[in-house]
Design a protein around this motif. Structure first.
Motif, PDB file in Angstrom:
ATOM      1  N   ALA A  98       0.830  -1.203   0.000  1.00 22.18           N
ATOM      2  CA  ALA A  98       0.000   0.000   0.000  1.00 22.18           C
ATOM      3  C   ALA A  98       0.868   1.259   0.000  1.00 22.18           C
ATOM      4  CB  ALA A  98      -0.924  -0.007   1.218  1.00 22.18           C
ATOM      5  N   ILE A  99       1.951   1.236   0.754  1.00 21.75           N
ATOM      6  CA  ILE A  99       2.868   2.385   0.769  1.00 21.75           C
ATOM      7  C   ILE A  99       3.463   2.606  -0.618  1.00 21.75           C
ATOM      8  CG2 ILE A  99       5.081   3.220   1.675  1.00 21.75           C
ATOM      9  CD1 ILE A  99       4.335   1.799   4.314  1.00 21.75           C
ATOM     10  N   GLY A 100       3.835   1.516  -1.295  1.00 25.10           N
ATOM     11  CA  GLY A 100       4.382   1.639  -2.646  1.00 25.10           C
ATOM     12  C   GLY A 100       3.413   2.276  -3.612  1.00 25.10           C
ATOM     13  N   LEU A 101       2.147   1.867  -3.556  1.00 24.39           N
ATOM     14  CA  LEU A 101       1.129   2.458  -4.428  1.00 24.39           C
ATOM     15  C   LEU A 101       0.909   3.936  -4.115  1.00 24.39           C
ATOM     16  CD1 LEU A 101      -1.428  -0.500  -4.394  1.00 24.39           C
ATOM     17  CD2 LEU A 101      -0.098   0.259  -6.376  1.00 24.39           C
ATOM     18  N   LEU A 102       0.932   4.290  -2.835  1.00 25.62           N
ATOM     19  CA  LEU A 102       0.777   5.697  -2.464  1.00 25.62           C
ATOM     20  C   LEU A 102       1.927   6.539  -2.991  1.00 25.62           C
ATOM     21  CD1 LEU A 102      -0.537   5.349   1.205  1.00 25.62           C
ATOM     22  CD2 LEU A 102      -1.832   6.052  -0.814  1.00 25.62           C
ATOM     23  N   LEU A 103       3.147   6.005  -2.952  1.00 34.68           N
ATOM     24  CA  LEU A 103       4.302   6.733  -3.491  1.00 34.68           C
ATOM     25  C   LEU A 103       4.140   6.974  -4.989  1.00 34.68           C
ATOM     26  CD1 LEU A 103       7.282   4.983  -1.626  1.00 34.68           C
ATOM     27  CD2 LEU A 103       6.377   7.294  -1.236  1.00 34.68           C
ATOM     28  N   ALA A 120      11.276   2.089  -5.400  1.00 32.15           N
ATOM     29  CA  ALA A 120      10.775   1.837  -4.050  1.00 32.15           C
ATOM     30  C   ALA A 120       9.750   0.711  -4.055  1.00 32.15           C
ATOM     31  CB  ALA A 120      10.170   3.116  -3.477  1.00 32.15           C
ATOM     32  N   MET A 121       8.889   0.698  -5.073  1.00 31.26           N
ATOM     33  CA  MET A 121       7.900  -0.366  -5.177  1.00 31.26           C
ATOM     34  C   MET A 121       8.560  -1.734  -5.326  1.00 31.26           C
ATOM     35  SD  MET A 121       4.874  -1.581  -5.256  1.00 31.26           S
ATOM     36  CE  MET A 121       3.481  -0.519  -5.625  1.00 31.26           C
ATOM     37  N   ALA A 122       9.699  -1.781  -6.008  1.00 29.41           N
ATOM     38  CA  ALA A 122      10.409  -3.050  -6.161  1.00 29.41           C
ATOM     39  C   ALA A 122      10.755  -3.644  -4.805  1.00 29.41           C
ATOM     40  CB  ALA A 122      11.682  -2.843  -6.986  1.00 29.41           C
ATOM     41  N   ILE A 123      11.127  -2.797  -3.871  1.00 31.47           N
ATOM     42  CA  ILE A 123      11.482  -3.261  -2.530  1.00 31.47           C
ATOM     43  C   ILE A 123      10.224  -3.615  -1.738  1.00 31.47           C
ATOM     44  CG2 ILE A 123      12.588  -2.620  -0.356  1.00 31.47           C
ATOM     45  CD1 ILE A 123      14.355  -0.696  -2.014  1.00 31.47           C
ATOM     46  N   LEU A 124       9.246  -2.725  -1.750  1.00 28.69           N
ATOM     47  CA  LEU A 124       8.057  -2.899  -0.922  1.00 28.69           C
ATOM     48  C   LEU A 124       7.174  -4.055  -1.386  1.00 28.69           C
ATOM     49  CD1 LEU A 124       7.240   0.896  -0.540  1.00 28.69           C
ATOM     50  CD2 LEU A 124       8.106  -0.633   1.256  1.00 28.69           C
ATOM     51  N   SER A 125       7.135  -4.299  -2.692  1.00 33.30           N
ATOM     52  CA  SER A 125       6.264  -5.365  -3.211  1.00 33.30           C
ATOM     53  C   SER A 125       6.837  -6.758  -2.985  1.00 33.30           C
ATOM     54  CB  SER A 125       6.010  -5.161  -4.707  1.00 33.30           C
ATOM     55  OG  SER A 125       7.208  -5.263  -5.449  1.00 33.30           O
ATOM     56  N   LEU A 126       8.095  -6.853  -2.563  1.00 37.75           N
ATOM     57  CA  LEU A 126       8.681  -8.161  -2.288  1.00 37.75           C
ATOM     58  C   LEU A 126       7.874  -8.935  -1.254  1.00 37.75           C
ATOM     59  CD1 LEU A 126      12.501  -7.385  -1.998  1.00 37.75           C
ATOM     60  CD2 LEU A 126      11.372  -8.664  -3.808  1.00 37.75           C
ATOM     61  N   PHE A 127       7.358  -8.220  -0.266  1.00 38.21           N
ATOM     62  CA  PHE A 127       6.711  -8.878   0.857  1.00 38.21           C
ATOM     63  C   PHE A 127       5.327  -9.434   0.511  1.00 38.21           C
ATOM     64  CE2 PHE A 127       9.599  -5.621   2.473  1.00 38.21           C
ATOM     65  CZ  PHE A 127      10.406  -6.389   3.287  1.00 38.21           C
ATOM     66  N   ILE A 128       4.803  -9.060  -0.650  1.00 34.65           N
ATOM     67  CA  ILE A 128       3.512  -9.595  -1.087  1.00 34.65           C
ATOM     68  C   ILE A 128       3.677 -10.400  -2.373  1.00 34.65           C
ATOM     69  CG2 ILE A 128       2.803  -7.641  -2.562  1.00 34.65           C
ATOM     70  CD1 ILE A 128       0.017  -7.841  -1.307  1.00 34.65           C
ATOM     71  N   SER A 129       4.901 -10.738  -2.729  1.00 31.72           N
ATOM     72  CA  SER A 129       5.184 -11.409  -3.996  1.00 31.72           C
ATOM     73  C   SER A 129       4.683 -12.850  -3.987  1.00 31.72           C
ATOM     74  CB  SER A 129       6.695 -11.409  -4.269  1.00 31.72           C
ATOM     75  OG  SER A 129       7.347 -12.310  -3.401  1.00 31.72           O
TER      76      SER A 129
END
Length: 420
Positions: A98-103, A120-129
């Motif tokens: 969600a933080i990645g999408l907001l950015l 930044a999304m590349a890092i944050l989306s790892l946890f929902i991959s």
């Protein structure tokens, strides 16, 4: 021959589904949202180019920057998931995503801010991959692993049907920034509560049964990452999936611009693009069924051959909606198999011992093709004003992928029945 035990009986398909269906449903929704930023990109290309003057190649390069970043990050995440389990990583996923999408929703007018947000999304989306969700499911299913993983990854197909049209509708009525923010809120409200309730892998189940949460994995069958790297099958799988993922993503990301170039409205283009959702959903389930019963190399070869027709149909496209629907439906057959193959082939050919690490490396190769092809195709369009040359090249690359799949060979047996 191993002795039949209570543990081995539990791996029967009926018991696997009785105990594991809430996890499969949760993982399917997690995968659906994990791909939402990618499957909606086509709906954002027009508004972004109109507002900021960015070219199509520049816009699609944003998602490619993010994807290329994950090439290095996913292989690092895999061993962590192997070590601490899927749950601890997966619970971070929805808030991080969600933080990645907001950015991304805050970007503009500088193209460099767009690129930074996607990194930044590349890092944050790892946890929902998908790595997180498929690891949990693959560890709890053996007899019906192909079908279970197909259901999980079919969530991406449902997302591909729903998210593009929803994004196009939100963009038309409220603007592109609101569309990203609604997506962020939905990930939090839908995925996080289900993950809290049901995201548990085999390690978590075993800990509950034995009351020993810190009991380490013992004698899990399969290859280590180093052993897998030495096999021909490992590199063959990476190469074929990179090619298929690259072609599929390039067609998908540029499909809606192709349609609007031919005279369709943005909503009409999004509606036709949504065909990929139900078709890939059905293809994933059928592929999972076949993978549990037939040679995975032959199943992959067939699935990867069909989208060659997509490339041929779109050459010189004149706006015929029937042709467009057939083309995207054929492409959907590849999307119904390529991500599934990472999870299935990783577990089937190399076992569960280092599933996370091996999945991470295969996914990195897949992501390389997935990331590079859309901006390359966009650049070819920007230079020539046509997609035809790119489509011919992509058809040829799919032929190579089909040959790699057909020559993959038979996997060894890696039984996981004693794990749970």
């Amino acid at each position: 021959m191993p002795t039949q035990t209570a543990e081995t009986v539990e791996t029967a398909p009926r018991n696997e589904w009785r105990e594991g269906w809430p996890l499969v449903l949760t993982a399917a929704l997690g995968c659906a949202f994990a791909a939402s930023h990618a499957v909606t990109m086509g709906a954002f290309i027009g508004p972004l180019t109109a507002e900021f003057g960015w070219s199509r190649g520049e816009v699609t390069a944003g998602i490619s920057f993010g994807a290329l970043g994950s090439i290095f990050l996913i292989p690092a995440l895999g061993p962590i998931v192997d070590r601490i389990g899927a749950r601890k990583i997966g619970l971070i996923g929805p808030p991080a995503y969600a933080i990645g999408l907001l950015l991304i929703s805050l970007c503009g007018p500088s193209i460099y801010g767009w690129y930074a947000a996607w990194i930044a999304m590349a890092i944050l989306s790892l946890f929902i991959s998908p790595l997180v969700w498929t690891m949990a499911v693959a560890s709890r299913f053996e007899k019906s692993r192909g079908l279970a993983l197909a259901f999980v990854l079919a969530g991406m197909s449902v997302g591909a049907a729903i998210f593009p049209l929803a994004a196009a509708t939100l963009i038309e009525n409220f603007g592109w920034r609101v569309a990203y923010r609604v997506n962020a809120l939905a990930a939090l409200v839908i995925v996080l509560p289900l993950a809290l309730a049901f995201l548990r892998d085999a390690r978590d189940i075993r800990a509950t049964k034995t009351d020993l949460p810190d009991t380490p994995e013992v004698d899990v069958p399969g290859l280590t990452l180093r052993e897998a790297l030495r096999t021909r099958a490992f590199w063959q799988i990476i190469a074929m999936l990179a090619l298929v993922a690259g072609v599929y993503n390039a067609i998908y990301q540029h499909f809606q611009p192709m349609m609007t170039d031919a005279g369709m409205t943005a909503i009409e283009a999004a509606a036709i693009a949504g065909i990929i959702g139900p078709v890939s959903f059905a293809a994933r389930l059928f592929t999972g069924y076949l993978l549990d019963r037939f040679s995975p190399s032959l199943v992959a070869a067939f699935a990867f051959a069909v989208p060659i027709l997509s490339c041929l149909l779109l050459i010189g496209f004149d706006g015929n909606p029937v042709i467009a629907g057939i083309a995207i439906a054929c492409c959907a057959l590849a999307s119904g198999a390529e991500i599934d193959m990472i999870a299935y082939l990783g577990a089937r050919y190399f076992g569960m011992r280092n599933y996370g690490a091996i999945y991470g490396f295969i996914f990195a190769g897949h992501t390389l093709g997935w990331a590079l092809f859309p901006p390359l195709v966009g650049a070819m369009f920007d230079r020539s004003g046509s997609y035809d040359t790119a489509l011919i090249i992509m058809a040829a690359l799919l032929v190579v992928a089909v040959l790699l799949a057909a020559l993959l060979g038979k996997p060894e047996k890696h039984d996981i029945s004693h794990q749970i």
